[in-house]
Design a protein around this motif. Structure first.
Motif, PDB file in Angstrom:
ATOM      1  N   LEU A  37      -5.191  14.457  -8.047  1.00  0.00           N
ATOM      2  CA  LEU A  37      -4.474  13.328  -8.618  1.00  0.00           C
ATOM      3  C   LEU A  37      -5.101  11.991  -8.237  1.00  0.00           C
ATOM      4  CD1 LEU A  37      -0.903  14.732  -8.005  1.00  0.00           C
ATOM      5  CD2 LEU A  37      -1.751  13.988 -10.240  1.00  0.00           C
ATOM      6  N   ASP A  38      -5.669  11.918  -7.047  1.00  0.00           N
ATOM      7  CA  ASP A  38      -6.262  10.643  -6.626  1.00  0.00           C
ATOM      8  C   ASP A  38      -7.591  10.363  -7.325  1.00  0.00           C
ATOM      9  OD1 ASP A  38      -7.625  12.654  -5.365  1.00  0.00           O
ATOM     10  OD2 ASP A  38      -7.347  11.904  -3.332  1.00  0.00           O
ATOM     11  N   GLU A  39      -8.068  11.320  -8.109  1.00  0.00           N
ATOM     12  CA  GLU A  39      -9.299  11.106  -8.862  1.00  0.00           C
ATOM     13  C   GLU A  39      -9.041  10.832 -10.342  1.00  0.00           C
ATOM     14  OE1 GLU A  39     -11.964  14.131  -6.051  1.00  0.00           O
ATOM     15  OE2 GLU A  39     -11.400  14.718  -8.094  1.00  0.00           O
ATOM     16  N   ILE A  40      -7.751  10.795 -10.711  1.00  0.00           N
ATOM     17  CA  ILE A  40      -7.395  10.571 -12.103  1.00  0.00           C
ATOM     18  C   ILE A  40      -6.969   9.121 -12.300  1.00  0.00           C
ATOM     19  CG2 ILE A  40      -5.726  11.156 -13.909  1.00  0.00           C
ATOM     20  CD1 ILE A  40      -5.602  13.957 -12.780  1.00  0.00           C
ATOM     21  N   GLU A  41      -7.517   8.489 -13.304  1.00  0.00           N
ATOM     22  CA  GLU A  41      -7.107   7.126 -13.625  1.00  0.00           C
ATOM     23  C   GLU A  41      -5.923   7.217 -14.580  1.00  0.00           C
ATOM     24  OE1 GLU A  41      -8.851   2.969 -15.542  1.00  0.00           O
ATOM     25  OE2 GLU A  41     -10.207   4.639 -15.100  1.00  0.00           O
ATOM     26  N   LEU A  42      -4.742   7.021 -14.014  1.00  0.00           N
ATOM     27  CA  LEU A  42      -3.526   7.191 -14.796  1.00  0.00           C
ATOM     28  C   LEU A  42      -3.149   5.848 -15.413  1.00  0.00           C
ATOM     29  CD1 LEU A  42      -1.867   9.715 -15.301  1.00  0.00           C
ATOM     30  CD2 LEU A  42      -0.251   8.949 -13.577  1.00  0.00           C
ATOM     31  N   ALA A  43      -3.501   5.661 -16.678  1.00  0.00           N
ATOM     32  CA  ALA A  43      -3.222   4.414 -17.384  1.00  0.00           C
ATOM     33  C   ALA A  43      -2.161   4.648 -18.446  1.00  0.00           C
ATOM     34  CB  ALA A  43      -4.507   3.890 -18.029  1.00  0.00           C
ATOM     35  N   ASP A  44      -1.666   3.564 -19.049  1.00  0.00           N
ATOM     36  CA  ASP A  44      -0.683   3.690 -20.124  1.00  0.00           C
ATOM     37  C   ASP A  44      -1.221   4.571 -21.237  1.00  0.00           C
ATOM     38  OD1 ASP A  44       0.842   1.964 -18.656  1.00  0.00           O
ATOM     39  OD2 ASP A  44       0.657   0.258 -20.025  1.00  0.00           O
ATOM     40  N   GLU A  45      -0.334   5.440 -21.760  1.00  0.00           N
ATOM     41  CA  GLU A  45      -0.650   6.333 -22.874  1.00  0.00           C
ATOM     42  C   GLU A  45      -1.730   7.368 -22.533  1.00  0.00           C
ATOM     43  OE1 GLU A  45       1.315   6.143 -25.398  1.00  0.00           O
ATOM     44  OE2 GLU A  45       2.220   4.231 -24.825  1.00  0.00           O
ATOM     45  N   ALA A  46      -2.024   7.566 -21.249  1.00  0.00           N
ATOM     46  CA  ALA A  46      -3.014   8.581 -20.867  1.00  0.00           C
ATOM     47  C   ALA A  46      -2.500   9.972 -21.227  1.00  0.00           C
ATOM     48  CB  ALA A  46      -3.310   8.496 -19.380  1.00  0.00           C
ATOM     49  N   ARG A  47      -3.423  10.883 -21.477  1.00  0.00           N
ATOM     50  CA  ARG A  47      -3.071  12.264 -21.813  1.00  0.00           C
ATOM     51  C   ARG A  47      -3.806  13.212 -20.873  1.00  0.00           C
ATOM     52  NH1 ARG A  47      -0.519  14.321 -26.142  1.00  0.00           N
ATOM     53  NH2 ARG A  47      -0.706  16.555 -26.496  1.00  0.00           N
ATOM     54  N   ILE A  48      -3.048  14.053 -20.178  1.00  0.00           N
ATOM     55  CA  ILE A  48      -3.616  14.998 -19.223  1.00  0.00           C
ATOM     56  C   ILE A  48      -3.095  16.382 -19.592  1.00  0.00           C
ATOM     57  CG2 ILE A  48      -3.762  15.654 -16.800  1.00  0.00           C
ATOM     58  CD1 ILE A  48      -3.076  12.700 -16.146  1.00  0.00           C
ATOM     59  N   GLY A  60       1.586   3.044  -5.466  1.00  0.00           N
ATOM     60  CA  GLY A  60       1.788   1.978  -6.441  1.00  0.00           C
ATOM     61  C   GLY A  60       1.393   2.333  -7.859  1.00  0.00           C
ATOM     62  N   THR A  61       1.149   3.614  -8.151  1.00  0.00           N
ATOM     63  CA  THR A  61       0.784   4.016  -9.513  1.00  0.00           C
ATOM     64  C   THR A  61       1.898   3.630 -10.494  1.00  0.00           C
ATOM     65  OG1 THR A  61      -0.585   5.874  -8.770  1.00  0.00           O
ATOM     66  CG2 THR A  61       0.289   5.982 -11.017  1.00  0.00           C
ATOM     67  N   ASP A  62       1.502   2.951 -11.573  1.00  0.00           N
ATOM     68  CA  ASP A  62       2.466   2.462 -12.568  1.00  0.00           C
ATOM     69  C   ASP A  62       1.841   2.659 -13.947  1.00  0.00           C
ATOM     70  OD1 ASP A  62       4.181   1.090 -14.240  1.00  0.00           O
ATOM     71  OD2 ASP A  62       4.316  -0.699 -12.997  1.00  0.00           O
ATOM     72  N   ALA A  63       2.393   3.591 -14.720  1.00  0.00           N
ATOM     73  CA  ALA A  63       1.855   3.867 -16.057  1.00  0.00           C
ATOM     74  C   ALA A  63       3.007   4.218 -16.981  1.00  0.00           C
ATOM     75  CB  ALA A  63       0.844   5.011 -16.004  1.00  0.00           C
ATOM     76  N   ARG A  64       2.869   3.857 -18.242  1.00  0.00           N
ATOM     77  CA  ARG A  64       3.919   4.088 -19.223  1.00  0.00           C
ATOM     78  C   ARG A  64       3.390   4.974 -20.355  1.00  0.00           C
ATOM     79  NH1 ARG A  64       8.671   1.608 -20.857  1.00  0.00           N
ATOM     80  NH2 ARG A  64       8.461   0.055 -19.178  1.00  0.00           N
ATOM     81  N   GLY A  65       4.240   5.897 -20.805  1.00  0.00           N
ATOM     82  CA  GLY A  65       3.894   6.713 -21.963  1.00  0.00           C
ATOM     83  C   GLY A  65       2.848   7.781 -21.700  1.00  0.00           C
ATOM     84  N   THR A  66       2.663   8.170 -20.435  1.00  0.00           N
ATOM     85  CA  THR A  66       1.701   9.221 -20.099  1.00  0.00           C
ATOM     86  C   THR A  66       2.204  10.584 -20.583  1.00  0.00           C
ATOM     87  OG1 THR A  66       0.983   8.014 -18.132  1.00  0.00           O
ATOM     88  CG2 THR A  66       0.506  10.375 -18.188  1.00  0.00           C
ATOM     89  N   THR A  67       1.279  11.439 -21.010  1.00  0.00           N
ATOM     90  CA  THR A  67       1.614  12.801 -21.419  1.00  0.00           C
ATOM     91  C   THR A  67       0.901  13.794 -20.506  1.00  0.00           C
ATOM     92  OG1 THR A  67       1.946  12.205 -23.738  1.00  0.00           O
ATOM     93  CG2 THR A  67       1.482  14.510 -23.268  1.00  0.00           C
ATOM     94  N   HIS A  83       7.395   5.453 -16.371  1.00  0.00           N
ATOM     95  CA  HIS A  83       8.399   5.331 -17.430  1.00  0.00           C
ATOM     96  C   HIS A  83       7.898   5.986 -18.711  1.00  0.00           C
ATOM     97  CE1 HIS A  83      10.749   1.663 -15.655  1.00  0.00           C
ATOM     98  NE2 HIS A  83      10.667   2.683 -14.819  1.00  0.00           N
ATOM     99  N   ASP A  84       8.834   6.605 -19.446  1.00  0.00           N
ATOM    100  CA  ASP A  84       8.529   7.247 -20.730  1.00  0.00           C
ATOM    101  C   ASP A  84       7.496   8.363 -20.596  1.00  0.00           C
ATOM    102  OD1 ASP A  84      10.259   5.437 -22.095  1.00  0.00           O
ATOM    103  OD2 ASP A  84       8.674   3.944 -22.086  1.00  0.00           O
ATOM    104  N   LEU A  85       7.432   8.997 -19.434  1.00  0.00           N
ATOM    105  CA  LEU A  85       6.536  10.140 -19.252  1.00  0.00           C
ATOM    106  C   LEU A  85       6.946  11.277 -20.176  1.00  0.00           C
ATOM    107  CD1 LEU A  85       4.352  11.713 -17.502  1.00  0.00           C
ATOM    108  CD2 LEU A  85       6.306  12.483 -16.114  1.00  0.00           C
ATOM    109  N   HIS A  86       5.954  11.971 -20.746  1.00  0.00           N
ATOM    110  CA  HIS A  86       6.193  13.190 -21.524  1.00  0.00           C
ATOM    111  C   HIS A  86       5.550  14.330 -20.741  1.00  0.00           C
ATOM    112  CE1 HIS A  86       7.690  11.475 -25.417  1.00  0.00           C
ATOM    113  NE2 HIS A  86       7.229  10.391 -24.824  1.00  0.00           N
TER     114      HIS A  86
END
Length: 239
Positions: A37-48, A60-67, A83-86
């Motif tokens: 997880l520490d190697e993933i850039e978790l940005a808004d609308e990211a898909r994993i 402090g990870t803060d991302a919206r709309g991640t899938t 927020h709005d995680l899928h």
């Protein structure tokens, strides 16, 4: 009227069955490549997807709309604001989700076992087809959440808040619900089996749920207190 017309349609009978419908199960590939997880850039609308996640998200990870889907999660997402995680078709085992903020998230087809979710913020989330086993959800907030086909089994829900939540086809088995709140929550085919309810903020808020008769007898004192009924003392016993 002919007998055939008086008979009820099987679908109608099933709809009226008070037994909660069981949750569906996730569809996950047997072999998944591992990523930290520490190697993933978790940005808004990211898909994993199609991955096993270990390690820990950066503070402090803060991302919206991640899938996230077709995944196994064994690491730490503690304190993350997602927020709005899928999150769909996933297994979470031994993961740390303490104080995670999942407001407005959509979670479906998950098995969650031995996970720490103390203080998790699940406000206005949608939870469909979830099985939670031996998880800590003490102080978790599920206010205004929608729960559909969810099983809590052996979970610690002390002081959890389910105020104004909508529960349909939900089952609590051997859970600790002491001092939890269900204010203005709505229940359809909701059952509680062998649960601890001492100190429940307002036991009358469980209106519409079902419990086995021995459990009802065990909670008789709490039910009487909620109705303002006191125990009468027999004068002969007093003497």
């Amino acid at each position: 009227m002919p007998a055939a017309r008086r008979s009820r349609h099987p679908a109608s009978a099933a709809f009226d069955d008070p037994t909660p419908r069981p949750p569906g199960v996730p569809t996950i590939a047997e072999e998944l490549p591992a990523r930290r997880l520490d190697e993933i850039e978790l940005a808004d609308e990211a898909r994993i997807e199609h991955v096993e996640l270990t390690g820990a998200l950066p503070t402090g990870t803060d991302a919206r709309g991640t899938t996230i889907e077709d995944a196994r999660i064994r690491g730490s997402l503690a304190g993350a604001k997602l927020h709005d995680l899928h999150l769909h078709d996933a297994q979470l085992t031994g993961a740390d989700l303490a104080n995670i903020d999942l407001q407005g998230a959509h979670l479906s087809r998950l098995t969650i076992a031995n996970c720490r979710m103390t203080g998790a913020q699940l406000i206005e989330t949608t939870l469909i087809d979830l099985t939670l086993t031996d998880c800590r959800l003490d102080f978790a907030v599920l206010s205004l959440a929608r729960l559909d086909r969810v099983v809590f089994r052996g979970c610690d829900l002390q002081e959890a808040s389910l105020d104004q939540a909508q529960l349909r086809d939900v089952r609590f088995e051997s859970c600790d619900l002491r001092r939890a709140t269900f204010g203005q929550s709505r229940h359809q085919r909701v059952q509680l089996h062998d649960c601890r309810l001492e100190g429940l903020r307002a036991i009358s808020d469980l209106k519409g749920t079902a419990m086995p008769f021995p459990d009802i007898v065990d909670q008789a004192q709490a039910f009487a207190a909620a109705l303002g009924i006191s125990v009468a003392v027999d004068p002969e016993d007093h003497a």
